[in-house]
Structures are given as C-alpha cells and as structure tokens.
Design a protein around this motif. Structure first.
Motif, PDB file in Angstrom:
ATOM      1  N   TRP A 184      17.504 -42.885  10.338  1.00 35.13           N
ATOM      2  CA  TRP A 184      16.377 -41.864   9.714  1.00 35.13           C
ATOM      3  C   TRP A 184      15.004 -42.585   9.788  1.00 35.13           C
ATOM      4  CZ3 TRP A 184      17.256 -37.439   6.906  1.00 35.13           C
ATOM      5  CH2 TRP A 184      18.865 -37.265   6.921  1.00 35.13           C
ATOM      6  N   VAL A 208      12.428 -34.322  12.565  1.00 34.45           N
ATOM      7  CA  VAL A 208      13.335 -35.146  12.217  1.00 34.45           C
ATOM      8  C   VAL A 208      14.742 -34.835  12.016  1.00 34.45           C
ATOM      9  CG1 VAL A 208      14.024 -36.944  10.303  1.00 34.45           C
ATOM     10  CG2 VAL A 208      11.696 -36.715  11.178  1.00 34.45           C
ATOM     11  N   ALA A 254      11.873 -40.982  11.980  1.00 30.73           N
ATOM     12  CA  ALA A 254      10.611 -40.592  11.446  1.00 30.73           C
ATOM     13  C   ALA A 254       9.595 -41.142  12.259  1.00 30.73           C
ATOM     14  CB  ALA A 254      10.798 -40.888  10.118  1.00 30.73           C
ATOM     15  N   ALA A 267       9.154 -33.038   9.059  1.00 34.54           N
ATOM     16  CA  ALA A 267      10.717 -32.843   8.494  1.00 34.54           C
ATOM     17  C   ALA A 267      11.337 -32.152   9.465  1.00 34.54           C
ATOM     18  CB  ALA A 267      10.695 -32.664   7.087  1.00 34.54           C
TER      19      ALA A 267
END
Length: 276
Positions: A204, A232, A208, A229
């Motif tokens: 994660w 990602v 990011a 987002a």
C-alpha cells in the motif's frame, strides 16, 4: 640443672602428642562425567528451491514461456510446511536490494515497458509528450521510471523499513478456493522477516509512493486524491492478479509440461540466514 633445661622441651613434645589431630578436609563430590555440548536448539532456516534455468526449458517456445515466467517465480517461495518449526531463510538488506535490481532489469520489464508505451502513444496519453520517436521515447522513459520506482518501494525500501519479506509465500496445497483466497489476501497480509504475519505495508505505501512520485515526471496526470486513489487501486488489483498467477503456476506448468520452481523439496541451509 640439665633436667630444668630439658623440661620445656619435654613439655612441648607432650603437648604435640596430646593435641587432637586436625579434622580431615571435606571431600569434594565426585565430578559428574562430562556430557556432550548441547547443540543449538534453534532450527536452521531452509533455502527456497532454486530458480529454474532457461536451459531447463525444452524447445524455443518453452524457453520464451520460461523467460516470461521468471518474474513470477523470482518472488514465489514455498514455505517448509513439512518441517514444523523450520522457517525460510531471511532476506537481508543486500538481498532485498538485489531483488529490486533483478526485477527492474528483467528482459520482460523492457518488453512490457515498450508495449505499454506503444499503447500510450496510440491513445495519446500524456499529450504534452507529443508524437513521433521523441514522444514515444518520453513515454517509454516515464513507464520505465514508474515501474522501477514501484519495485524500489515495494521490493526494497519499505520491506527494509518494516522488516517485511517482499516475497509471496505459496502454500500450493489445499482446495482451490482456499488458495485463491490466500493469493488475494496477500495484498493485505504479508510476512515479516521472521516468518510471522503482518500488514502488507510495502504494497500500500509502495504503490501510493510511486503514484505520488509519478506526478513529478508526468505533467498531464490528474491531481487530487480521487485520481491518485484510482491509480493505487488499479495497481493493487494488478498485483493481486499476479499473485493468483503465482499461486497456480505449478498447475499451469504441469499442464504444459514445464519445469517450475519448487518441484523438488528445498535444500537445507545452515543456521545462518541467506537469500534465494
């Protein structure tokens, strides 16, 4: 007179004879027989199975498949479930950096980058790059930088910071549904260097970080939380797909009579941790 001179001497002799004998020294208990030195009870780590060499693939077509499969196999390891208490050898600092370099310079990466840059060129993604050879070169560089930065964060930087093992632990046992769930949950659950489970920070935070970094060399990227987002999430879904492929690669390899990593039992290693 002589009697008086000899009297002290006789008295000394008499005292010496009458003095009680000193108590015998206490005997030391017999020393226990020496026993063999206790061995280190810590179980040695197990090296993962070696990578399959290109020369092990029979025929040109199978060699091409083997070349494409190397990125999958490089990060797939089979934990030693058949030996309770034994864990896989840890990846050290240098090993994680070597994994990042190998993943970034794999021939498949250059082929995939060329393909993605061609798609971006055809769809005129990042229009500020222009068209023609110069535009394609800029798109190729941006695609390569994006993939390299993603691998840097997910294979090396965050695994080192959080003592996380960036490899995929393939159980290769149990029902298909259970194994599919295991592959999907790897996006959330990873392994520490000691083999225990932890949150997958590298997946994660690494994704990011690479998305945020791409805004510095992709001027046409949409800014803001929403577009970031979305990127990602798309990248993590892609990684989940690769983990599913890693999990079921042995079955695919058997179907097409291809060698794969972990066909035989892993080789033993010493108590010192080592990389694959």
């Amino acid at each position: 007179m002589c009697f008086l001179v000899a009297l002290p001497g006789l008295a000394g002799v008499a005292y010496t004879q009458e003095a009680p004998a000193p108590a015998p020294a206490p005997q030391q208990p017999a020393a226990a027989p020496l026993q063999e030195a206790t061995k280190n009870l810590a179980a040695p780590c197990i090296q993962p199975a070696p990578m399959v060499g290109i020369e092990d693939y029979d025929g040109p077509l199978k060699k091409v498949v083997g070349t494409l499969a190397r990125p999958l196999e490089r990060k797939s390891v089979h934990p030693p479930n058949y030996k309770p208490g034994v864990k896989l050898c840890t990846l050290r600092f240098a090993d994680k950096f070597a994994l990042f370099v190998q993943d970034s310079l794999d021939p498949v990466v250059f082929l995939g980058t060329a393909f993605d840059a061609g798609i971006d060129q055809a769809e005129n993604t990042d229009p500020s790059y222009g068209q023609g050879a110069e535009g394609y070169g800029r798109r190729y560089g941006a695609e390569f930088a994006g993939q390299a930065s993603s691998r840097f964060f997910k294979d090396f930087a965050y695994p080192w910071i959080f003592s996380e093992d960036p490899r995929y632990y393939r159980p290769a046992r149990g029902g298909s549904g259970r194994r599919l769930l295991h592959a999907v949950e790897h996006a959330v659950i990873a392994h520490r260097d000691d083999g225990t489970r932890m949150f997958n920070f590298s997946e994660w935070l690494g994704t990011a970080s690479s998305v945020v970094l791409s805004n510095t060399y992709r001027p046409d990227n949409e800014r803001g939380f929403g577009p970031a987002a979305q990127q990602v999430g798309s990248s993590i879904l892609q990684d989940i797909g690769f983990d599913v492929l890693r999990e079921f690669w042995p079955e695919i390899s058997r179907k097409f009579k291809l060698p794969f990593r972990g066909q035989g039992p892993p080789t033993s290693a010493g108590s010192e941790d080592a990389t694959h």
